[in-house]
Every structure is written in structure tokens, then in C-alpha cells.
Write an enzyme that holds these catalytic residues in place. Structure first.
Site, short mmCIF file in Angstrom:
data_model
loop_
_atom_site.label_atom_id
_atom_site.label_comp_id
_atom_site.label_asym_id
_atom_site.label_seq_id
_atom_site.Cartn_x
_atom_site.Cartn_y
_atom_site.Cartn_z
N TYR A 56 0.85 -1.19 0.00
CA TYR A 56 0.00 0.00 0.00
C TYR A 56 0.89 1.24 0.00
O TYR A 56 1.57 1.53 0.99
CB TYR A 56 -0.90 0.04 1.24
CG TYR A 56 -2.00 -0.99 1.29
CD1 TYR A 56 -2.26 -1.86 0.23
CD2 TYR A 56 -2.80 -1.10 2.41
CE1 TYR A 56 -3.26 -2.80 0.30
CE2 TYR A 56 -3.83 -2.04 2.49
CZ TYR A 56 -4.05 -2.88 1.43
OH TYR A 56 -5.05 -3.82 1.52
N HIS A 124 0.53 -13.79 0.69
CA HIS A 124 -0.29 -13.46 -0.47
C HIS A 124 -0.12 -14.55 -1.51
O HIS A 124 0.93 -14.67 -2.14
CB HIS A 124 0.12 -12.10 -1.04
CG HIS A 124 -0.96 -11.46 -1.86
ND1 HIS A 124 -1.39 -11.97 -3.05
CD2 HIS A 124 -1.70 -10.34 -1.65
CE1 HIS A 124 -2.34 -11.20 -3.55
NE2 HIS A 124 -2.56 -10.21 -2.72
N PRO A 204 -15.44 -4.72 2.32
CA PRO A 204 -16.78 -5.08 2.79
C PRO A 204 -17.86 -4.11 2.34
O PRO A 204 -19.04 -4.44 2.38
CB PRO A 204 -16.63 -5.06 4.31
CG PRO A 204 -15.53 -4.08 4.57
CD PRO A 204 -14.56 -4.28 3.44
N LEU A 205 -17.45 -2.92 1.89
CA LEU A 205 -18.41 -1.95 1.38
C LEU A 205 -18.27 -1.76 -0.13
O LEU A 205 -18.74 -0.77 -0.69
CB LEU A 205 -18.23 -0.60 2.10
CG LEU A 205 -18.61 -0.62 3.58
CD1 LEU A 205 -18.25 0.70 4.25
CD2 LEU A 205 -20.10 -0.92 3.76
N GLY A 206 -17.63 -2.73 -0.79
CA GLY A 206 -17.53 -2.68 -2.24
C GLY A 206 -16.87 -1.42 -2.75
O GLY A 206 -17.32 -0.83 -3.72
N ARG A 207 -15.76 -1.03 -2.08
CA ARG A 207 -15.03 0.19 -2.46
C ARG A 207 -15.95 1.41 -2.48
O ARG A 207 -15.84 2.28 -3.33
CB ARG A 207 -14.34 0.00 -3.82
CG ARG A 207 -13.19 -0.98 -3.75
CD ARG A 207 -12.50 -1.20 -5.06
NE ARG A 207 -11.13 -1.67 -4.82
CZ ARG A 207 -10.33 -2.15 -5.76
NH1 ARG A 207 -10.75 -2.23 -7.00
NH2 ARG A 207 -9.11 -2.55 -5.46
N GLY A 208 -16.88 1.43 -1.54
CA GLY A 208 -17.77 2.58 -1.39
C GLY A 208 -19.12 2.42 -2.05
O GLY A 208 -20.06 3.15 -1.72
N PHE A 209 -19.24 1.48 -2.98
CA PHE A 209 -20.49 1.33 -3.72
C PHE A 209 -21.66 1.01 -2.82
O PHE A 209 -22.77 1.52 -3.00
CB PHE A 209 -20.32 0.25 -4.80
CG PHE A 209 -21.59 -0.07 -5.54
CD1 PHE A 209 -22.19 0.88 -6.36
CD2 PHE A 209 -22.21 -1.30 -5.40
CE1 PHE A 209 -23.36 0.60 -7.05
CE2 PHE A 209 -23.38 -1.59 -6.07
CZ PHE A 209 -23.96 -0.64 -6.90
#
Length: 319
Positions: A56, A124, A204-209
Site C-alpha cells: 500500500y 499473499h 466489505p463496502l464494495g469500495r464505497g459502492f
């Protein structure tokens, strides 16, 4: 805040963790002072599980977290990843899960985080050139050396999970998992439950969607990670029907869509731990409020089918 155990044998952690991809600038610029305040606010609110990765922002997220938790190390279960490194100058990601590379990655993460051990270190699973038994063998050595305490896998197949677990106990599996996108093989998830392994739900929030604030066909700024996600972009608004169904249920329960999406994850089982990331303290508070929601089983089951499968439109494997 609610608390759970990280799998059958791991430490007790907050039921919702803090992801750090947004703090690394994946969805827009973040000032370091703002990131520091957000991490500290999460700790003050009872968050004890902080999830990051060495790649990151080329390690910047690890440095931010290390500074923010300094003096509060005993309050936090820290996890990061090895086997994948920062993007190269041409945009490629370097995967290497060889034993030597994993040890170098671990040492570099320890230095950036400013700690003497990492609580949960993910392998990974991407390289494919190195048998997973060899990679896990080196991670088991790092556990014995006191550099890491628990071992996890990021993504991975059922075969890799079984082979890895035979070498050293796998405490957690990190994979994208949400009411919108569930990209882990059902057989893999069944094995996770069978073995008492935690499912750390990334995105968990779908990249904000799933908050209802981000359109799938939105025009994102250059550098936004959603530009590389096939679920976003022109012609992908078919998902809006599922979002409308989610929002309708949320409205009946007097909840926000995002809070309901997180509550759905918390209702999936004792060892499912969502790790939403955000740049906003307001959104942080909204995410943590999902811990107060007791979702009836009939609502949980209804939400499970509101989004059609994406088929081959799976997102990037990078978590």
C-alpha cells in the site's frame, strides 16, 4: 464495540477492524495528519484490529500505522502481508512468495511499523512458482523466531489452504467478501469454517459502492484504484438494482445502506471480521455503528441474494 476471536485459536479482537487502503490514497489524497487522527480515533472507539499491507503506497500505510499506534501497541492486533511488493515504475506489481523474499518482506514491515513482532502475517497466494509448503515453512520459522505470532493467507485456493494448514496452522483467510461481491470459492469457505479459521472480509463496502454514495459509472480521478476494477465504469449500472434493494431494506430498518451491509457481514458467523477502510472520521463512526445492529436471520437471508453474481467480472486480487 463488540469483540470476537480471530478464528478458533487467535486473539480476541474487535468485531470490525480498520483497513488502511483508503489511508494509503487509493481513493484520493490523504494528509498524513488526517490519517493519524483517524487511526487514533478508531483505537479510542475500541477498534483493536488494524489491517494493512507492505505494498500500500510502497509501505507508506505501514509507516502511518506504526506512528499512530506508538505507545498503544498493547491495544492493537496488527496484520500485514508478504509475498507482494509495491508497484513497479511501469505499474506492474511484483509477486514473490519465496522463503527468502518473505523473510525480507517481514523484516522490512517490522521496521516500517516500528514494532518487534507482527500479530498476523498474511502470505499473499499469487506467485505460483513456489510450493505453498515452502512459503509456510519459512513463516513457521518466523513464528518460532518471535517475528510474527499468527499466519494467514490472502486469497488462495482450497488446495493451498489445506497444504498450508498442514505445515502450520492458518489463523485467518483474507478475501473480498460482501453482500455485493463474494469472490472466495464456496468449498474454500466451507473449509475455513471446518478448520475454525477467521474470514477477514476485505472490501466489505464494495469500495464505497454499498454506501450508496459512489456510482459504478462515476468518473474517478487519476490514480483511483476503482479505475482498474471491472465492476466500475460505463455500462456497469446494472448493479444499481441490487443497491436499490439493499437501500429499501435499510430504509425499513432505519439504517444506512453501508451500515446494513456491514451488519450483514457480522451476521455471517462468529469468525467473520469486516475491515472497512475510510478517510473520513464521520464514515468511521458510521461503520462502527454496525456493531449495534442485530440483524434478523430472515433479513440476512434476503440480502444474500439481492446482487446477481458478477461471473468473470472479478476485481483485482490485490487486497
Amino acid at each position: 464495540m463488540r469483540y470476537t476471536r480471530l478464528g478458533r485459536t487467535g486473539p480476541v479482537i474487535s468485531s470490525i477492524g480498520l483497513g488502511s487502503l483508503a489511508l494509503a490514497g487509493a481513493y484520493g489524497p490523504v494528509h498524513e495528519a488526517e490519517a493519524d487522527r483517524l487511526i487514533r480515533r478508531a483505537l479510542d472507539a475500541g477498534v483493536t484490529f488494524v489491517d494493512t499491507s507492505a505494498f500500500y503506497a510502497a509501505g507508506r500505510a505501514e509507516r502511518l500505522i506504526g506512528r499512530a499506534v506508538a505507545g498503544r501497541r498493547h491495544e492493537v492486533t496488527l496484520c500485514t502481508r508478504g509475498g507482494v511488493r509495491a508497484m513497479e515504475a511501469d505499474g506492474r506489481v511484483c509477486y514473490d512468495d519465496g522463503p527468502g523474499a518473505l523473510e525480507r518482506d517481514c523484516d522490512a514491515s517490522l521496521q516500517r511499523l516500528g514494532v518487534d513482532h507482527i500479530d498476523l502475517y498474511y502470505l499473499h497466494c499469487r506467485d505460483g512458482r513456489v510450493p505453498v509448503e515452502e512459503s509456510m515453512g519459512r513463516l513457521a520459522e518466523l513464528v518460532r523466531a518471535g517475528k510474527i505470532r499468527y499466519v494467514g493467507l490472502t486469497n488462495g485456493t482450497l488446495r493451498q489452504l489445506r497444504e498450508a494448514h498442514a505445515v502450520h496452522p492458518v489463523t485467518a483467510l483474507s478475501a473480498e467478501y460482501s453482500v455485493w461481491g463474494r469472490y472466495a470459492d464456496p468449498a474454500l469457505l466451507a473449509a475455513v469454517r471446518e478448520l475454525g479459521i477467521a474470514l477477514v472480509a476485505a472490501r466489505p463496502l464494495g469500495r464505497g459502492f454499498l454506501t450508496g454514495r459512489i456510482r459504478v459509472d462515476a468518473g474517478f480521478e487519476p490514480g483511483d484504484w476503482r479505475l482498474g476494477d471491472p465492476r466500475f465504469g460505463p455500462g456497469r449500472d446494472g448493479h444499481c438494482t441490487g443497491l436499490q434493494a439493499l437501500e429499501a431494506v435499510a430504509a425499513r430498518l432505519d439504517l444506512s445502506a453501508g451500515r446494513l451491509a456491514l451488519a450483514w457481514l457480522l451476521a455471517q458467523g462468529e469468525y467473520t471480521v469486516p475491515v472497512p477502510s475510510t478517510r473520513s472520521q464521520v464514515h468511521l463512526e458510521m461503520n462502527l455503528a454496525a456493531c449495534a445492529v442485530e440483524l434478523p436471520s430472515e433479513v440476512r437471508d434476503k440480502l444474500t441474494g439481492v446482487f446477481a453474481s458478477d461471473g468473470d467480472q472479478s476485481p483485482s486480487p490485490l487486497l
